[in-house]
Motif scaffolding. Sequence first.
Motif, PDB file in Angstrom:
ATOM      1  N   PHE A   1       0.601  -1.087   0.128  1.00  0.00           N
ATOM      2  CA  PHE A   1       0.350   0.388  -0.247  1.00  0.00           C
ATOM      3  C   PHE A   1       0.968   2.017   0.155  1.00  0.00           C
ATOM      4  O   PHE A   1       0.559   2.013  -0.911  1.00  0.00           O
ATOM      5  CB  PHE A   1      -0.963   0.462   0.913  1.00  0.00           C
ATOM      6  CG  PHE A   1      -1.647   1.409   1.454  1.00  0.00           C
ATOM      7  CD1 PHE A   1      -2.928   1.275   1.166  1.00  0.00           C
ATOM      8  CD2 PHE A   1      -1.290   2.448   2.747  1.00  0.00           C
ATOM      9  CE1 PHE A   1      -3.862   3.332   0.391  1.00  0.00           C
ATOM     10  CE2 PHE A   1      -1.933   3.355   1.990  1.00  0.00           C
ATOM     11  CZ  PHE A   1      -3.196   3.476   1.629  1.00  0.00           C
TER      12      PHE A   1
ATOM     13  N   VAL B   1       5.473   5.808  -1.088  1.00  0.00           N
ATOM     14  CA  VAL B   1       6.741   6.113  -0.526  1.00  0.00           C
ATOM     15  C   VAL B   1       7.655   5.410  -0.570  1.00  0.00           C
ATOM     16  O   VAL B   1       8.015   3.919  -0.629  1.00  0.00           O
ATOM     17  CB  VAL B   1       5.869   5.464   0.709  1.00  0.00           C
ATOM     18  CG1 VAL B   1       7.004   5.592   2.522  1.00  0.00           C
ATOM     19  CG2 VAL B   1       4.813   6.020   1.628  1.00  0.00           C
TER      20      VAL B   1
ATOM     21  N   PHE C   1     -12.134  16.407  14.767  1.00  0.00           N
ATOM     22  CA  PHE C   1     -12.783  16.446  13.883  1.00  0.00           C
ATOM     23  C   PHE C   1     -13.831  15.851  14.266  1.00  0.00           C
ATOM     24  O   PHE C   1     -14.372  15.561  14.945  1.00  0.00           O
ATOM     25  CB  PHE C   1     -12.159  15.746  11.901  1.00  0.00           C
ATOM     26  CG  PHE C   1     -12.459  14.470  12.841  1.00  0.00           C
ATOM     27  CD1 PHE C   1     -13.017  12.964  12.446  1.00  0.00           C
ATOM     28  CD2 PHE C   1     -11.494  13.346  12.950  1.00  0.00           C
ATOM     29  CE1 PHE C   1     -13.875  11.885  13.127  1.00  0.00           C
ATOM     30  CE2 PHE C   1     -11.551  12.144  13.212  1.00  0.00           C
ATOM     31  CZ  PHE C   1     -11.974  11.086  13.192  1.00  0.00           C
TER      32      PHE C   1
ATOM     33  N   LEU D   1      -0.035  13.279   5.936  1.00  0.00           N
ATOM     34  CA  LEU D   1       0.570  12.149   6.516  1.00  0.00           C
ATOM     35  C   LEU D   1       1.697  12.111   6.782  1.00  0.00           C
ATOM     36  O   LEU D   1       2.228  13.517   7.111  1.00  0.00           O
ATOM     37  CB  LEU D   1       0.653  11.045   5.668  1.00  0.00           C
ATOM     38  CG  LEU D   1      -0.723  10.914   4.941  1.00  0.00           C
ATOM     39  CD1 LEU D   1       0.073   9.818   3.987  1.00  0.00           C
ATOM     40  CD2 LEU D   1      -1.234  10.404   5.513  1.00  0.00           C
TER      41      LEU D   1
ATOM     42  N   TRP E   1     -14.746  12.126   8.356  1.00  0.00           N
ATOM     43  CA  TRP E   1     -15.373  10.879   8.088  1.00  0.00           C
ATOM     44  C   TRP E   1     -16.607  10.637   8.798  1.00  0.00           C
ATOM     45  O   TRP E   1     -16.665  12.132   8.962  1.00  0.00           O
ATOM     46  CB  TRP E   1     -14.416  10.519   9.836  1.00  0.00           C
ATOM     47  CG  TRP E   1     -13.394  10.262  10.290  1.00  0.00           C
ATOM     48  CD1 TRP E   1     -11.931  11.111  10.277  1.00  0.00           C
ATOM     49  CD2 TRP E   1     -12.532   9.279   9.818  1.00  0.00           C
ATOM     50  NE1 TRP E   1     -11.009  10.539  10.345  1.00  0.00           N
ATOM     51  CE2 TRP E   1     -11.244   9.263   9.225  1.00  0.00           C
ATOM     52  CE3 TRP E   1     -13.467   7.568   9.183  1.00  0.00           C
ATOM     53  CZ2 TRP E   1      -9.953   8.434   9.733  1.00  0.00           C
ATOM     54  CZ3 TRP E   1     -11.581   6.472   8.762  1.00  0.00           C
ATOM     55  CH2 TRP E   1     -10.647   6.586   9.427  1.00  0.00           C
TER      56      TRP E   1
ATOM     57  N   PHE F   1     -10.767  10.544   1.643  1.00  0.00           N
ATOM     58  CA  PHE F   1     -10.017  11.896   1.599  1.00  0.00           C
ATOM     59  C   PHE F   1      -9.778  11.587   0.246  1.00  0.00           C
ATOM     60  O   PHE F   1      -9.468  10.843  -0.690  1.00  0.00           O
ATOM     61  CB  PHE F   1      -8.653  11.273   2.809  1.00  0.00           C
ATOM     62  CG  PHE F   1      -9.037  11.809   3.739  1.00  0.00           C
ATOM     63  CD1 PHE F   1      -9.494  12.885   4.539  1.00  0.00           C
ATOM     64  CD2 PHE F   1      -9.621  10.313   4.894  1.00  0.00           C
ATOM     65  CE1 PHE F   1      -9.299  12.825   6.137  1.00  0.00           C
ATOM     66  CE2 PHE F   1     -10.433  10.308   6.354  1.00  0.00           C
ATOM     67  CZ  PHE F   1      -9.728  11.619   7.155  1.00  0.00           C
TER      68      PHE F   1
ATOM     69  N   ARG G   1     -13.004   1.997   9.924  1.00  0.00           N
ATOM     70  CA  ARG G   1     -12.540   1.731  11.443  1.00  0.00           C
ATOM     71  C   ARG G   1     -13.100   1.026  11.897  1.00  0.00           C
ATOM     72  O   ARG G   1     -14.410   1.544  11.742  1.00  0.00           O
ATOM     73  CB  ARG G   1     -12.015   2.681  11.709  1.00  0.00           C
ATOM     74  CG  ARG G   1     -10.259   3.273  11.899  1.00  0.00           C
ATOM     75  CD  ARG G   1     -10.247   4.550  12.808  1.00  0.00           C
ATOM     76  NE  ARG G   1      -8.700   4.890  13.069  1.00  0.00           N
ATOM     77  CZ  ARG G   1      -8.858   6.337  12.984  1.00  0.00           C
ATOM     78  NH1 ARG G   1      -9.437   7.290  12.915  1.00  0.00           N
ATOM     79  NH2 ARG G   1      -7.302   6.880  12.315  1.00  0.00           N
TER      80      ARG G   1
ATOM     81  N   TYR H   1      -7.321   0.426   4.611  1.00  0.00           N
ATOM     82  CA  TYR H   1      -7.448   1.970   3.419  1.00  0.00           C
ATOM     83  C   TYR H   1      -7.307   1.497   2.260  1.00  0.00           C
ATOM     84  O   TYR H   1      -6.581   0.541   2.190  1.00  0.00           O
ATOM     85  CB  TYR H   1      -5.348   1.927   3.982  1.00  0.00           C
ATOM     86  CG  TYR H   1      -5.183   2.681   5.142  1.00  0.00           C
ATOM     87  CD1 TYR H   1      -5.017   3.630   5.911  1.00  0.00           C
ATOM     88  CD2 TYR H   1      -4.956   0.966   6.484  1.00  0.00           C
ATOM     89  CE1 TYR H   1      -4.758   3.880   6.864  1.00  0.00           C
ATOM     90  CE2 TYR H   1      -4.549   1.607   7.447  1.00  0.00           C
ATOM     91  CZ  TYR H   1      -4.714   2.690   7.606  1.00  0.00           C
ATOM     92  OH  TYR H   1      -4.115   2.920   8.696  1.00  0.00           O
TER      93      TYR H   1
HETATM   94  C1  MYR Z   1      -7.492   9.961  11.759  1.00  0.00           C
HETATM   95  O1  MYR Z   1      -8.681   9.864  12.616  1.00  0.00           O
HETATM   96  O2  MYR Z   1      -6.857   9.268  12.102  1.00  0.00           O
HETATM   97  C2  MYR Z   1      -6.783  11.129  11.763  1.00  0.00           C
HETATM   98  C3  MYR Z   1      -7.717  10.798   9.889  1.00  0.00           C
HETATM   99  C4  MYR Z   1      -6.726  10.110   9.157  1.00  0.00           C
HETATM  100  C5  MYR Z   1      -6.451  10.108   7.447  1.00  0.00           C
HETATM  101  C6  MYR Z   1      -6.838   8.856   6.747  1.00  0.00           C
HETATM  102  C7  MYR Z   1      -5.276   8.225   6.989  1.00  0.00           C
HETATM  103  C8  MYR Z   1      -4.596   7.942   6.247  1.00  0.00           C
HETATM  104  C9  MYR Z   1      -3.307   6.964   6.925  1.00  0.00           C
HETATM  105  C10 MYR Z   1      -2.643   6.221   5.235  1.00  0.00           C
HETATM  106  C11 MYR Z   1      -1.290   5.951   5.732  1.00  0.00           C
HETATM  107  C12 MYR Z   1      -0.678   5.701   4.366  1.00  0.00           C
HETATM  108  C13 MYR Z   1       1.169   5.791   4.425  1.00  0.00           C
HETATM  109  C14 MYR Z   1       1.761   6.009   3.607  1.00  0.00           C
END
Ligand code: MYR
Length: 131
Positions: free
Chosen positions: A17, A23, A62, A72, A82, A93, A106, A117
């Motif tokens: 992912f 990354v 939020f 990130l 959300w 997003f 979640r 994800y």
């Molecule tokens: C939260 O609720 O924790 C804050 C908002 C989270 C937004 C989405 C997070 C996606 C993270 C993806 C990790 C990817 C690493 C490349």
Amino acid sequence: TFNGTWKVDKNENYDKFMEVMGVNIMKRKLAAHDNLKITIQQDGNNFSIKESSTFRTAEINFTLGVTFEYSLSDGTELSGSWVLEGDKLVGTFKRKDNGKELKTWRVIVGDELIQTYVYEGTEAKRIFKRA
Ligand code: MYR
């Protein structure tokens, strides 16, 4: 309820992912062992998330259905929101740099919090246990 402190226990397809997210390998190796811990506090439609990992600590607030910005740990900026769909917390997003969508949700399954994800058709999971 999502409330409480959660520690990442295992990942599924997270390396792939992150690769699709762009990354680099060094960062992916570190991210695979980032000891991510999140503390979730829900108060009605308002959520407070305290995030801590080997990369950083952050606090995110939020409201369900309200767009907010999130960066990130590598600096990639997202914008989205959300919503609750039953017992499922669903996040939609967009990356600000390329406009592409990142979906995440979640759910609580037994004593675990599972976060899924999806980006560009690639799905990963991070599975958390109560700290
Ligand atoms: C939260 O609720 O924790 C804050 C908002 C989270 C937004 C989405 C997070 C996606 C993270 C993806 C990790 C990817 C690493 C490349």
